[in-house]
Design an enzyme around this catalytic site. Structure first.
Site, PDB file in Angstrom:
ATOM      1  N   PHE A  12       0.838  -1.203   0.000  1.00 14.78           N
ATOM      2  CA  PHE A  12       0.000   0.000   0.000  1.00 14.78           C
ATOM      3  C   PHE A  12       0.882   1.267   0.000  1.00 14.78           C
ATOM      4  O   PHE A  12       0.893   2.035  -0.970  1.00 14.78           O
ATOM      5  CB  PHE A  12      -0.934  -0.070   1.219  1.00 14.78           C
ATOM      6  CG  PHE A  12      -1.638   1.203   1.569  1.00 14.78           C
ATOM      7  CD1 PHE A  12      -2.305   1.948   0.605  1.00 14.78           C
ATOM      8  CD2 PHE A  12      -1.657   1.657   2.889  1.00 14.78           C
ATOM      9  CE1 PHE A  12      -2.970   3.127   0.937  1.00 14.78           C
ATOM     10  CE2 PHE A  12      -2.321   2.824   3.236  1.00 14.78           C
ATOM     11  CZ  PHE A  12      -2.967   3.562   2.254  1.00 14.78           C
ATOM     12  N   ASP A  32       9.668  -6.886  -3.853  1.00 12.48           N
ATOM     13  CA  ASP A  32       8.522  -7.390  -3.097  1.00 12.48           C
ATOM     14  C   ASP A  32       8.432  -8.894  -3.295  1.00 12.48           C
ATOM     15  O   ASP A  32       8.826  -9.395  -4.351  1.00 12.48           O
ATOM     16  CB  ASP A  32       7.214  -6.706  -3.569  1.00 12.48           C
ATOM     17  CG  ASP A  32       6.206  -6.586  -2.441  1.00 12.48           C
ATOM     18  OD1 ASP A  32       5.721  -7.629  -1.989  1.00 12.48           O
ATOM     19  OD2 ASP A  32       5.922  -5.452  -2.010  1.00 12.48           O
ATOM     20  N   THR A  36       2.141  -9.850   1.267  1.00 15.65           N
ATOM     21  CA  THR A  36       0.924  -9.048   1.470  1.00 15.65           C
ATOM     22  C   THR A  36       0.806  -7.942   0.411  1.00 15.65           C
ATOM     23  O   THR A  36      -0.230  -7.300   0.321  1.00 15.65           O
ATOM     24  CB  THR A  36       0.878  -8.417   2.883  1.00 15.65           C
ATOM     25  OG1 THR A  36       2.051  -7.627   3.062  1.00 15.65           O
ATOM     26  CG2 THR A  36       0.790  -9.480   3.964  1.00 15.65           C
ATOM     27  N   ALA A 115      10.636   2.398   7.636  1.00 19.12           N
ATOM     28  CA  ALA A 115       9.209   2.607   7.906  1.00 19.12           C
ATOM     29  C   ALA A 115       8.919   1.999   9.270  1.00 19.12           C
ATOM     30  O   ALA A 115       8.794   0.790   9.407  1.00 19.12           O
ATOM     31  CB  ALA A 115       8.371   1.917   6.838  1.00 19.12           C
ATOM     32  N   TYR A 146       4.720  -7.749  15.745  1.00 14.86           N
ATOM     33  CA  TYR A 146       4.893  -6.564  14.886  1.00 14.86           C
ATOM     34  C   TYR A 146       5.599  -5.451  15.673  1.00 14.86           C
ATOM     35  O   TYR A 146       6.591  -4.886  15.215  1.00 14.86           O
ATOM     36  CB  TYR A 146       3.522  -6.083  14.404  1.00 14.86           C
ATOM     37  CG  TYR A 146       3.564  -4.930  13.435  1.00 14.86           C
ATOM     38  CD1 TYR A 146       4.193  -5.051  12.198  1.00 14.86           C
ATOM     39  CD2 TYR A 146       2.945  -3.718  13.739  1.00 14.86           C
ATOM     40  CE1 TYR A 146       4.203  -3.994  11.296  1.00 14.86           C
ATOM     41  CE2 TYR A 146       2.947  -2.657  12.837  1.00 14.86           C
ATOM     42  CZ  TYR A 146       3.579  -2.800  11.614  1.00 14.86           C
ATOM     43  OH  TYR A 146       3.590  -1.756  10.727  1.00 14.86           O
TER      44      TYR A 146
END
Ligand code: UDP
Length: 320
Positions: A12, A32, A36, A115, A146
């Protein structure tokens, strides 16, 4: 010409960053493994002369020919149902993936941007959250995979910065929404929009008193890019300060969709943060950044994307 690598570039945020950095004139290499991420997010870039796509899992050694100026590490499952389903991959991409991305950055003498996330604050006891708050994370809880992966990733980034003198940035991203979110990624916003547009019950977890602060993707991307171009090695929050309870948010979505959906309460997931709101004074001061997309406008744009996706899936699954 600047040459930039984006891990998780088909995700995203990663795919929006690919768009933005191509617009800024960079050569962009997107990595990638589609755990996901989705090829659909970058399909429009495949023929772009400055875009290159590599299918690879960044928890394995990353090999890139030629120089690099920037490495942006965005690869990771990022929605609760994804990291609950993929706990080991989540920990590995935060740990091994960050280590590989940092090693590559050092070998290329490039600049690294991590990130990170508001999840490093866990279920915060400070409100709003400032960058100097250390957080309240349960390391052995379900969300710990996470939160701790990102906390490790921050520590690793700072170690490379201090020990190797690497130029690094850490962005702590708060809940971001917009086109290219997956309709079934389990997050409140796409779930509520999909449910409202289909007139299905809206699944509010717990009482819905827990709060979040939602930021439109264009604002988040602008903040990330401003940080990339500045020389700031300490973490910077990027997020919108407008806080809303999940129950009010559900009502707003029903209202905007003109939907007949009702609200259905479901159990609150383990360690679900009670509140979340960024203190963005640092980003305002150092990056001259403020979110500018009005919430209603951001929601309208996202509704139109969600509606397209729903219609598309009806057409592709319609009996012939
Ligand atoms: N949530 C909800 N219903 C859903 C999905 C999420 O009430 O169908 C709640 C979730 O428990 C959390 C909030 O909405 O309190 C935001 O969840 P999201 O998954 O969007 O992101 P989080 O900020 O928790 O990572």
């Amino acid at each position: 010409m600047l040459r930039t690598l984006i891990t998780g570039g088909a995700g995203f945020l990663g795919s929006h960053l690919c768009d933005r950095l191509l617009d800024d004139g960079h050569k962009v290499i997107c990595i990638d493994n589609y755990l996901t991420g989705s090829h659909d997010n970058i399909a429009h870039l495949i023929k772009h002369p400055r875009f290159r796509l590599i299918e690879h899992d960044v928890t394995e050694y990353i090999s890139i020919d030629g120089p690099l100026d920037y490495v942006l590490h965005f690869a990771s499952p990022a929605s609760p149902i994804d990291y609950l389903r993929l706990p080991i991959q989540t920990l590995k991409v935060g740990a091994l993936g960050t280590h590989n991305a940092l090693g590559l950055t050092k070998a290329k003498n490039a600049c690294f941007l991590l990130a990170s996330t508001s999840e490093v604050y866990g279920d915060p006891t400070q409100h709003p959250q400032q960058e100097n708050y250390w957080g309240n994370v349960n390391p052995v809880g379900l969300r710990g995979v996470y939160d701790e992966a990102k906390r490790f990733a921050e520590a690793m980034t700072m170690a490379y910065h201090r020990y190797h003198g690497l130029s690094t940035r850490i962005v702590r991203i708060f809940n971001t929404y917009g086109p290219r979110m997956r309709l079934h990624d389990g997050r409140a916003l796409p779930t509520f929009m999909r449910q409202a547009l289909c007139n299905e019950p809206i699944t509010v977890h717990g009482t819905g008193e827990q709060t979040r602060s939602f930021t439109y993707v264009d604002d988040t991307i602008e903040g990330i890019v401003r940080l990339l171009y500045c020389d700031i090695d300490s973490p910077v929050n990027i997020g919108c300060c407008e806080e809303i309870s999940i129950l009010d948010f559900a009502r707003k979505i029903i209202d905007m969709a003109n939907s007949s959906s009702t609200i259905e309460h479901h159990p609150l997931p383990e360690d679900d943060p009670q509140s979340r709101q960024p203190d963005i004074s640092l980003a305002q001061k150092l990056l001259d950044w403020n979110p500018i997309v009005d919430r209603d406008e951001g929601l309208r744009r996202t509704f139109s994307y969600v509606l397209d996706k729903i219609n598309h899936s009806f057409m592709t699954h319609a009996p012939s």
